[in-house]
Design a protein around this motif. Structure first.
Motif, PDB file in Angstrom:
ATOM      1  N   HIS A 139       0.841  -1.192   0.000  1.00  7.67           N
ATOM      2  CA  HIS A 139       0.000   0.000   0.000  1.00  7.67           C
ATOM      3  C   HIS A 139       0.880   1.248   0.000  1.00  7.67           C
ATOM      4  O   HIS A 139       1.778   1.388   0.830  1.00  7.67           O
ATOM      5  CB  HIS A 139      -0.909  -0.004   1.233  1.00  7.67           C
ATOM      6  CG  HIS A 139      -2.068   0.919   1.102  1.00  7.67           C
ATOM      7  ND1 HIS A 139      -1.973   2.252   1.372  1.00  7.67           N
ATOM      8  CD2 HIS A 139      -3.347   0.677   0.719  1.00  7.67           C
ATOM      9  CE1 HIS A 139      -3.134   2.819   1.164  1.00  7.67           C
ATOM     10  NE2 HIS A 139      -4.000   1.881   0.769  1.00  7.67           N
ATOM     11  N   PRO A 140       0.648   2.180  -0.934  1.00 11.12           N
ATOM     12  CA  PRO A 140       1.528   3.347  -1.036  1.00 11.12           C
ATOM     13  C   PRO A 140       1.499   4.249   0.203  1.00 11.12           C
ATOM     14  O   PRO A 140       2.538   4.788   0.595  1.00 11.12           O
ATOM     15  CB  PRO A 140       1.001   4.116  -2.248  1.00 11.12           C
ATOM     16  CG  PRO A 140      -0.052   3.301  -2.874  1.00 11.12           C
ATOM     17  CD  PRO A 140      -0.352   2.146  -1.994  1.00 11.12           C
ATOM     18  N   ARG A 153       3.617   2.669   2.826  1.00 10.55           N
ATOM     19  CA  ARG A 153       5.037   2.847   2.507  1.00 10.55           C
ATOM     20  C   ARG A 153       5.516   4.234   2.926  1.00 10.55           C
ATOM     21  O   ARG A 153       6.584   4.386   3.516  1.00 10.55           O
ATOM     22  CB  ARG A 153       5.270   2.687   1.010  1.00 10.55           C
ATOM     23  CG  ARG A 153       5.459   1.299   0.558  1.00 10.55           C
ATOM     24  CD  ARG A 153       5.882   1.306  -0.883  1.00 10.55           C
ATOM     25  NE  ARG A 153       6.198  -0.046  -1.293  1.00 10.55           N
ATOM     26  CZ  ARG A 153       6.737  -0.360  -2.437  1.00 10.55           C
ATOM     27  NH1 ARG A 153       7.016   0.579  -3.313  1.00 10.55           N
ATOM     28  NH2 ARG A 153       7.006  -1.602  -2.733  1.00 10.55           N
TER      29      ARG A 153
END
Length: 91
Positions: free
Chosen positions: A24-25, A28
C-alpha cells in the motif's frame, strides 16, 4: 526410518530474514516518515549527548583550576646560547 534434513535455502527461512516493503503506497510513505523521524531522533540525542560531554569537560577543567599559580613551582631549564654566522657552521 524417516529422515529429515534442514535446508538453509528454504523459502520460510529466507522470508524470515528478508523484510518486504508493504504494497500500500500510504503505508510505505508512513513507514518512510517513521524511519526518518527515528533517524532524526537518534541524531538529535547523539548531538545532545556530545554537547553535554563537551560542557562537562569544560566545567571540569574550569572547576579544577590550573594547579599552582606560583611561577617558581615549575622546573626551569637554564642555558646559554650564541648565534653563529653562516660561515662558522661546519660543512
Amino acid at each position: 526410518m524417516h529422515q529429515r534434513s534442514f535446508r538453509f535455502d528454504s523459502a520460510r527461512l529466507r522470508d524470515l530474514f528478508q523484510p518486504r516493503k508493504p504494497r500500500h503506497p500510504l503505508l510505505r510513505v508512513a513507514l518512510g516518515v517513521v524511519g526518518v523521524a527515528l533517524l532524526a531522533l537518534l541524531v538529535f540525542f547523539s548531538v545532545f549527548v556530545g554537547a553535554a560531554m563537551l560542557a562537562a569537560g569544560l566545567a571540569w577543567k574550569l572547576l579544577r583550576g590550573r594547579g599552582s599559580a606560583h611561577p617558581g613551582a615549575r622546573p626551569v631549564m637554564d642555558g646559554e646560547y650564541r648565534v653563529l654566522r653562516r660561515q662558522a657552521l661546519p660543512r
